[in-house]
Design a protein around this motif. Structure first.
Motif, PDB file in Angstrom:
ATOM      1  N   ASP A 169      -6.098  11.609   6.855  1.00  0.00           N
ATOM      2  CA  ASP A 169      -6.587  11.767   5.483  1.00  0.00           C
ATOM      3  C   ASP A 169      -5.717  12.729   4.680  1.00  0.00           C
ATOM      4  O   ASP A 169      -5.374  12.460   3.530  1.00  0.00           O
ATOM      5  CB  ASP A 169      -8.038  12.266   5.493  1.00  0.00           C
ATOM      6  N   ALA A 184      -2.323  11.233   3.672  1.00  0.00           N
ATOM      7  CA  ALA A 184      -2.386   9.902   3.066  1.00  0.00           C
ATOM      8  C   ALA A 184      -1.443   9.751   1.872  1.00  0.00           C
ATOM      9  O   ALA A 184      -0.953   8.647   1.598  1.00  0.00           O
ATOM     10  CB  ALA A 184      -3.823   9.593   2.633  1.00  0.00           C
ATOM     11  N   ARG A 216       1.671   3.109   8.976  1.00  0.00           N
ATOM     12  CA  ARG A 216       1.722   3.460   7.555  1.00  0.00           C
ATOM     13  C   ARG A 216       3.152   3.591   7.043  1.00  0.00           C
ATOM     14  O   ARG A 216       3.450   3.266   5.895  1.00  0.00           O
ATOM     15  CB  ARG A 216       0.988   4.777   7.319  1.00  0.00           C
TER      16      ARG A 216
END
Length: 915
Positions: free
Chosen positions: A118, A121, A155
């Motif tokens: 988080d 991100a 990611r």
């Protein structure tokens, strides 16, 4: 202008106050361990605030490291929050990866992965990929927090890492019942599967012993993917073959072998790798060698293996010790000779290699093959075969002479037992003469720790104390350079935390000399009562540590001019006269000996021989309390010698297996001097009540220094080794017989405990442990300290009750006999065999023991009767047990040879001369 200025300044102050409050809220949440609040609080911080917060987070991390186990429940939540907050505050990829992967944060921070994701991100994908790559290079993170690293890879879009840690994490994440579906859906499978075959140690999940029909069976899943084209089949075959050729532990070869079997190489793939199969058959562990042998046998049956290739691989296989492999190879050679008798010239000399095999049954089989095709070879080859027949056991001598004629001159020399030279005491070298030499030794010992030989450890410790007393400034300067990067050489505020869990050998003494250990920590370690230990090995480690803590407290001061307990001999023993001179030096310096150092010196001083009595007189003349204690100790009873009872095997009323260690009961003799005058860490040696050992999982770093605690008391050392050896007999513990060398070289009587320890060691599961036992057996025999009857009787009880496996004992006995100690080996087997031959329950594997016994008797010329041997030999059967029983009976009843008669005559003449 002034008003405007004031408004600007006010706004700045208000902004700073708000930012300060945001940073404080983050730090407050971290201190409270509220990890779930950290991502939201980080969003309120700009880059400057994060830099400010990072300084405070680093300070808090240092503080938390020192909390210790008493604050563990408080520490773990804070470490979790620290991990997440630090990840969000770092701007550099290297620094962020170092923080996230820090051992103190990562060990206890499971469950924080999603929070870390988080706070990262909004980072650039290239930056995230750099962090993922760096984390993948940290084995503990890549495996333990695999899902975090994998998500960062996804990611960023960076190439999948192929480090060992990442592959271990990947295989661990795919262990469910949907293994095939998960592998098929994972885009990284084609990259990572070949990497698995490159690893030195196969991941645990791939070595699970499940059948090919189980949904978690990796080889089955990979073969299916190869059939579907997801994986390249040729690459898998190449990878399996390459991995098997590299060798390693059987555990690590189980997966590639199973995969290769299921892939079932085509005839072309098998033909193209003949050299590889030959290499496996020669050197690989048995299961791999058996598979390679099977492939080569198939090629031979198809006519795809030339005679030269068959001869090459056979020569290497027949040299192996595994009987099944050798028998199979002889069968293969026999088939090839039936198919092509003309190959006898090339193959029979290879068959003759088996004449020297330790198993007489294999020798007999090879002799029959040679006899069947002997007429197919010329005179030169026949002479070569006749020469090789000299390697045959005496049991086949008659058959060999019928086949080849007399094979050489009869050996009429009397049998001579071959035993190793009895080891002699070696003096420990004096401490290094210069500081430079000492520092070199300290670097070696510090890195070696538990693997360092005891005499090197003692010499380095002695030199450290010696030079710290005489050349402290020079030594400190040299240590500062040599150990600048040592883990204990950090900043002073971090130093007190480095030795919370132990001394780490001489490191604590060096660190103390350099001011890197908090004085209160040393004081606490010295005055604290030793914690109760469930096994004797914990108490032994406490003794070793107590010496080091005491040296750490006194090193470099006038109170420790030299070490009293520095050993004179490599066993750890101290010559009495040397200890007297050391005590005289203390008296002349006006210094009282350090309590632990003096106690250890007393336990090490040699009491045997006239020198001890003379030293006792000299010690009394010193006029000091330490001198009186030494004199009393030298005049006292020689050994601590615990009383030992070894209980008979009983059925566990709860139905569980009875532990071998539970059958060992020790009672340490009461020694008032130890109980009353020694420091607390030694008092258990003075007769504290004992009971059967608790389950022992202690495997300390300093175990090689245990024998040096009482090197003058062999029976006590043997008692300490018994629980460790028991684990190696029952379970899969490896390296447990390390102490047998010290037991052989120690001083003191050889009694029940020593012979029981030797019996355990001869029955250890792993060959290297049994080899140490054989060395000890031969050394004791060379020193005339072996009671063969007692050892044989002890082994008989252990074999009959199922504790020691006959095949392991046979392997150890065969190894001992092969050194030339046939008489010694027979002297141990002779009292053992009657109990096994007459036991109510047949002893599985007894045939192997009888084969070794027969070989010993044939070579050393022993004679006599063995109870129960006739009944076994007279059975109407052709099993190895019966065949070897007949062979042993024949050898024991053979007419005395010329060599035996000459030996008897020489013995009689010597006795008459002595009379």
């Amino acid at each position: 202008m002034s008003v405007a200025f004031d408004q600007t300044a006010l706004k700045a102050r208000l902004t700073a106050a708000r930012e300060g409050r945001a940073v404080n809220r983050l730090l407050t949440a971290v201190r409270a361990g509220r990890v779930e609040a950290v991502p939201g609080l980080l969003k309120e911080l700009d880059p400057g605030d994060r830099r400010t917060a990072l300084v405070e987070l680093k300070a808090l991390r240092t503080e938390v490291r020192g909390w210790g186990w008493s604050r563990w429940n408080e520490q773990v939540p804070v470490q979790k929050a620290l991990r997440v907050a630090g990840a969000g505050c770092h701007t550099g990829a290297a620094a962020a990866a170092a923080w996230i992967g820090g051992r103190d944060l990562n060990d206890w921070a499971r469950g924080t992965s999603q929070f870390v994701l988080d706070v990262l991100a909004d980072r650039d994908p290239a930056w995230v990929g750099d962090v993922a790559r760096r984390l993948a290079e940290r084995p503990a993170v890549a495996e333990g927090d695999f899902r975090l690293v994998r998500e960062l890879v996804a990611r960023s879009g960076c190439p999948v890492p192929t480090t060992d840690g990442y592959v271990l994490g990947w295989t661990g994440s795919l262990s469910g019942r949907r293994l095939l579906e998960e592998l098929r859906a994972d885009p990284h499978t084609p990259v990572l599967v070949p990497r698995v075959l490159d690893m030195a140690e196969t991941p645990d999940r791939l070595t699970w012993s499940v059948g090919p029909d189980a949904p978690t069976h990796w080889p089955t899943a990979l073969v299916k993917l190869a059939e579907e084209g997801v994986l390249d089949r040729t690459s898998l075959v190449d990878g399996c073959v390459a991995r098997l050729l590299r060798g390693g532990r059987p555990r690590d070869l189980r997966f590639p072998l199973a995969l290769l079997r299921l892939l079932d190489p085509t005839p072309g793939e098998r033909r193209g790798r003949t050299a590889d199969w030959t290499g496996m058959a020669a050197d690989a562990p048995s299961p791999v060698a058996a598979y390679a042998q099977e492939v080569l046998a198939g090629l031979a049956a198809e006519g795809e293996l030339s005679t030269a290739e068959l001869a090459e691989m056979s020569g290497q296989v027949l040299f192996r010790t595994e009987k099944k492999l050798v028998r199979t190879q002889l069968t293969l050679l026999s088939k090839e000779l039936r198919r092509d008798p003309g190959a006898a010239t090339a193959l029979l000399p290879v068959v003759a290699e088996a004449f020297g095999h330790e198993d007489t049954g294999i020798q007999e089989r090879a002799l029959k093959v040679v006899g069947r095709y002997l007429t197919r070879v010329d005179e030169q080859v026949q002479e070569e075969l006749a020469s090789a027949a000299a390697m045959l056991s005496p049991a086949h001598r008659e058959a060999a002479e019928e086949l080849f004629g007399p094979t050489g001159p009869v050996d009429d020399h009397p049998y001579e037992e071959t035993l190793p030279s009895a080891p002699e005491l070696r003096r420990v070298a004096a401490p290094p003469a210069t500081v430079a030499e000492l520092v070199e030794d300290l670097v070696t010992v510090s890195k070696g720790r538990g693997a360092t030989p005891p005499e090197e450890f003692e010499r380095a410790l002695d030199g450290l104390v010696h030079h710290a007393y005489r050349h402290r400034e020079e030594l400190e300067a040299a240590l500062a350079v040599a150990f600048a990067d040592a883990w204990w050489a950090g900043e002073e505020e971090q130093a007190p935390d480095q030795f919370v869990y132990g001394t780490y050998g001489v490191n604590v003494v060096m660190a103390s000399l350099m001011g890197r250990v908090r004085p209160s920590r040393i004081h606490d370690a010295r005055v604290s009562e030793p914690a109760p230990s469930s096994c004797v090995h914990g108490a032994l480690d406490a003794v070793v540590d107590a010496r080091l803590w005491e040296a750490a407290a006194l090193v470099g001061t006038d109170r420790l001019p030299l070490l009293l307990a520095a050993p004179t001999w490599h066993t750890g023993a101290i010559e009495p006269s040397v200890l007297v001179e050391r005590l005289r030096a203390y008296r002349d310096a006006g210094v009282d000996p350090a309590p632990v150092d003096l106690a250890q010196a007393l336990l090490r001083v040699r009491k045997a021989g006239p020198s001890a009595a003379a030293a006792a007189v000299d010690a009394s003349a010193l006029g000091t309390r330490a001198g009186e204690r030494l004199a009393d100790w030298l005049r006292a009873d020689a050994a601590l010698a615990p009383g030992l009872r070894f209980l008979a095997r009983e059925r566990d009323p709860k139905g569980g297996p009875e532990r071998l260690a539970d059958r060992i009961v020790l009672k340490i003799r009461e020694r008032r001097a130890v109980r009353e005058e020694f420091p607390p860490v030694f008092r258990w040696l003075g007769g504290a009540d004992t009971k059967a050992p608790e389950p022992c999982y202690h495997w300390g770093e300093e175990r090689r220094n245990w024998p040096g605690v009482v090197p003058d008391d062999r029976e006590t050392l043997a008692c300490w080794l018994l629980p460790v050896l028991a684990g190696a007999v029952e379970w899969d513990e490896r390296g447990a017989s390390w102490g047998m060398t010290a037991l052989a070289e120690a001083e003191g009587p050889v009694g029940e405990a020593t012979h029981l320890a030797l019996a355990f060691a001869l029955g250890c599961r792993h060959p290297e442990d049994r080899l140490n036992a054989v060395d000890t057996l031969l050394v004791l025999a060379a020193r005339r300290e072996l009671d063969a009857g007692r050892l044989g009787g002890t082994l008989a009880g252990l074999v009959v009750d199922g504790t020691v496996k006959p095949n392991r004992l046979a392997d150890a006995a065969r190894t001992a006999a092969a050194t030339g100690a046939y008489g010694t080996t027979w002297s141990v087997l002779a009292p053992l065999l009657p109990a096994l031959l007459t036991a109510e329950k047949p002893t599985r594997g007894l045939g192997e023991l009888l084969a070794v016994a027969a070989d010993c008797v044939e070579r050393c010329g022993a004679a006599g009767e063995v109870a129960g041997l006739d009944a076994t030999a007279d059975r109407r059967a052709s099993s190895q047990l019966v065949v070897q029983a007949r062979r042993l009976r024949k050898a024991l009843r053979a007419p005395a040879s010329a060599s035996s008669q000459r030996a008897d005559q020489e013995t009689t003449q010597m006795a008459e001369n002595d009379h």
